[in-house]
Motif scaffolding. Structure first.
Motif, short mmCIF file in Angstrom:
data_model
loop_
_atom_site.label_atom_id
_atom_site.label_comp_id
_atom_site.label_asym_id
_atom_site.label_seq_id
_atom_site.Cartn_x
_atom_site.Cartn_y
_atom_site.Cartn_z
N ARG A 49 23.13 -86.77 128.81
CA ARG A 49 24.40 -86.94 128.11
C ARG A 49 24.27 -87.83 126.88
O ARG A 49 25.14 -87.81 126.00
CB ARG A 49 25.45 -87.55 129.06
CG ARG A 49 25.78 -86.69 130.25
CD ARG A 49 26.79 -87.39 131.14
NE ARG A 49 27.05 -86.59 132.34
CZ ARG A 49 27.82 -86.99 133.35
NH1 ARG A 49 28.38 -88.19 133.31
NH2 ARG A 49 28.00 -86.20 134.39
N ALA A 67 32.79 -76.99 122.07
CA ALA A 67 33.10 -77.19 123.49
C ALA A 67 33.79 -75.98 124.11
O ALA A 67 33.60 -75.70 125.31
CB ALA A 67 33.98 -78.42 123.65
N ARG A 70 32.09 -73.47 126.50
CA ARG A 70 31.61 -74.00 127.77
C ARG A 70 32.73 -74.19 128.79
O ARG A 70 32.46 -74.63 129.91
CB ARG A 70 30.90 -75.34 127.55
CG ARG A 70 29.77 -75.26 126.53
CD ARG A 70 28.71 -74.23 126.93
NE ARG A 70 28.02 -74.63 128.16
CZ ARG A 70 26.93 -75.36 128.19
NH1 ARG A 70 26.37 -75.77 127.04
NH2 ARG A 70 26.36 -75.67 129.33
N LEU A 71 33.95 -73.86 128.40
CA LEU A 71 35.09 -73.98 129.31
C LEU A 71 35.31 -72.66 130.03
O LEU A 71 34.98 -71.59 129.53
CB LEU A 71 36.36 -74.40 128.56
CG LEU A 71 36.26 -75.68 127.71
CD1 LEU A 71 37.59 -75.95 127.03
CD2 LEU A 71 35.85 -76.87 128.58
N THR A 108 37.22 -81.14 133.09
CA THR A 108 35.86 -80.72 132.74
C THR A 108 35.46 -81.51 131.51
O THR A 108 36.13 -81.46 130.48
CB THR A 108 35.80 -79.22 132.45
OG1 THR A 108 36.09 -78.50 133.65
CG2 THR A 108 34.42 -78.83 131.96
N VAL A 110 32.90 -82.29 128.52
CA VAL A 110 31.84 -81.71 127.70
C VAL A 110 31.31 -82.81 126.78
O VAL A 110 32.06 -83.38 125.98
CB VAL A 110 32.35 -80.52 126.87
CG1 VAL A 110 31.20 -79.90 126.08
CG2 VAL A 110 33.01 -79.48 127.77
N TYR A 111 30.02 -83.12 126.90
CA TYR A 111 29.38 -84.17 126.12
C TYR A 111 28.63 -83.52 124.96
O TYR A 111 27.84 -82.59 125.17
CB TYR A 111 28.42 -84.98 126.99
CG TYR A 111 29.12 -85.68 128.14
CD1 TYR A 111 29.52 -87.00 128.03
CD2 TYR A 111 29.36 -85.00 129.33
CE1 TYR A 111 30.16 -87.64 129.09
CE2 TYR A 111 30.00 -85.63 130.39
CZ TYR A 111 30.40 -86.95 130.26
OH TYR A 111 31.04 -87.57 131.31
N VAL A 119 25.94 -79.17 122.56
CA VAL A 119 26.40 -79.55 123.90
C VAL A 119 25.24 -80.19 124.65
O VAL A 119 24.17 -79.59 124.81
CB VAL A 119 26.94 -78.32 124.67
CG1 VAL A 119 27.28 -78.71 126.11
CG2 VAL A 119 28.16 -77.75 123.96
N ASP A 121 25.83 -81.91 127.84
CA ASP A 121 26.06 -81.82 129.28
C ASP A 121 27.50 -81.37 129.51
O ASP A 121 28.38 -81.59 128.67
CB ASP A 121 25.81 -83.17 129.96
CG ASP A 121 25.74 -83.06 131.48
OD1 ASP A 121 25.50 -81.95 131.98
OD2 ASP A 121 25.93 -84.09 132.15
N VAL A 122 27.72 -80.75 130.66
CA VAL A 122 29.06 -80.36 131.10
C VAL A 122 29.19 -80.82 132.55
O VAL A 122 28.31 -80.55 133.37
CB VAL A 122 29.29 -78.83 131.02
CG1 VAL A 122 30.68 -78.48 131.50
CG2 VAL A 122 29.06 -78.34 129.59
N ASP A 124 32.04 -82.21 135.94
CA ASP A 124 33.35 -82.38 136.55
C ASP A 124 33.67 -83.87 136.59
O ASP A 124 32.85 -84.68 137.05
CB ASP A 124 33.33 -81.81 137.97
CG ASP A 124 34.69 -81.81 138.63
OD1 ASP A 124 35.53 -82.67 138.30
OD2 ASP A 124 34.93 -80.95 139.51
#
Length: 372
Positions: A49, A67, A70-71, A108, A110-111, A119, A121-122, A124
């Protein structure tokens, strides 16, 4: 009540607080010690991250565009947070669809790399080691009643610090005798007495501030303060398709707000305002932009009514308190686990010699009776 009887009473109070709360105090104190450096801990367990390539920022729209792919279906962006320190990522938080649950809303996260919008990292928001430590420290992983239990543990621990100091004080001679290492023959007892003395004051402060955080309405009322912030409306959902474009929102907010842009919060179905936070030294100023009207206005600044609550939070977690205080509260978090273990050992040993004493007394009585 004479001095000896009072000492015995405080000993019983101190002993039973320690024994009854030992199981809860150990995970509570160790998780608190780890969270003193929660940012560094998160970097250690999630290095991907923070693999940023630079600090130069792009337009906020670039991060949102990166982002979105990635959702998952139904997720809507709720907030964009820009880095305030070197080496930190941009974070986009998106609200997840589904039934509203207790606790912070599910997000969620998103880094993104600030320099490239790549991106990194993703994740929770409710998963991960650091998040689990926060929940453990704040509620012992018990939904609903956990926060109240932790608050009462803080009250009990503050009282235990007082009784512990009373028991530490030497019964004869000067108080400095209590600073000796070999007050007893057992290493665990010496550890309990000596570390308990040195950690008593910071542990009292951590216990009091922890109770304050758990019961903000009660303690705030004592000093004439309202609760730190209103309850979160968990039914509020960020708008998936706001009326205003992000670039327009920023342009209108900048005409009112001064400082560096730190975060953007999307309008919701409960409140049709964008909220943009600008850093102004150590303070943060908010600007709202109506998604329906397009009007930008400076949000009312918080007055001094929450000064005590903020200080309680800062003292408890060490935020902006300097490295020395962070080391002190880290030790104040680790030491209760040591005190809990040594206290249980002392209690168990006392059970042994008391049982042996009773046995010998019984044998002596039986011998004396047989001799008659």
């Amino acid at each position: 009540m004479n001095k000896l009887a009072m000492r015995r009473m405080w000993f019983q109070v101190h002993k039973w607080i320690g024994l009854l709360l030992a199981v809860a105090i150990i995970p509570l104190s160790l998780s608190g010690a780890a969270l003193v450096w929660h940012d560094a801990l998160d970097q250690a367990v999630n290095p991907q991250r923070y693999a940023v390539s630079g600090d130069n920022l792009l337009a906020p729209e670039a991060y949102v565009a990166a982002a979105r792919p990635r959702l998952t279906a139904g997720e809507a962006i709720a907030q964009l947070t820009l880095p305030a320190e070197h080496g930190m990522p941009v974070v986009v938080a998106a609200a997840r669809p589904g039934k509203t649950q207790a606790g912070p809303p599910a997000r969620t996260m998103v880094y993104l790399d600030p320099a490239t919008a790549r991106v990194l990292d993703v994740a929770d928001s409710r998963n991960g080691l650091v998040r689990t430590l926060h929940v453990l420290h704040g509620s012992l992983l018990l939904p609903g009643v956990g926060r109240t239990i932790v608050g009462w543990i803080g009250v009990a621990m503050a009282f235990s610090c007082f009784t512990g100091l009373w028991l530490w004080w030497p019964t004869v001679g000067r108080w400095a005798r209590g600073l000796r290492w070999r007050r007893h023959n057992n290493t665990d007892t010496n550890l309990h007495y000596l570390t308990g003395f040195w950690v008593a004051l910071p542990l009292f402060m951590l216990s009091l501030t922890g109770a304050w955080i758990s019961f903000p309405a009660f303690f705030g009322g004592l000093v004439g303060e309202a609760p730190r912030r209103p309850p979160v409306d968990r039914s509020a959902k960020p708008l998936a398709a706001p009326a205003l474009a992000l670039g327009t929102v920023i342009e209108r907010a900048v005409s009112v707000g001064k400082g560096e842009l730190r975060s953007i919060t999307w309008p919701t179905n409960k409140r049709a305002d964008w909220t943009l936070a600008f850093a102004q030294g150590e303070r943060t100023a908010n600007v709202t932009v109506g998604d329906d009207s397009g009007i930008a206005a400076a949000a009312p600044q918080r007055g001094p009514q929450n000064n005590v609550a903020r200080w309680m939070r800062r003292i408890h977690d060490g935020t902006d308190m300097g490295a020395l205080w962070q080391v002190i509260i880290f030790l104040g978090g680790v030491t209760p686990a040591l005190l809990g273990v040594t206290g249980v050992i002392m209690w168990w040993r006392a059970r042994g010699w008391k049982a042996e004493l009773k046995r010998r007394q019984q044998v002596a009585r039986e011998t004396a009776f047989a001799a008659k």
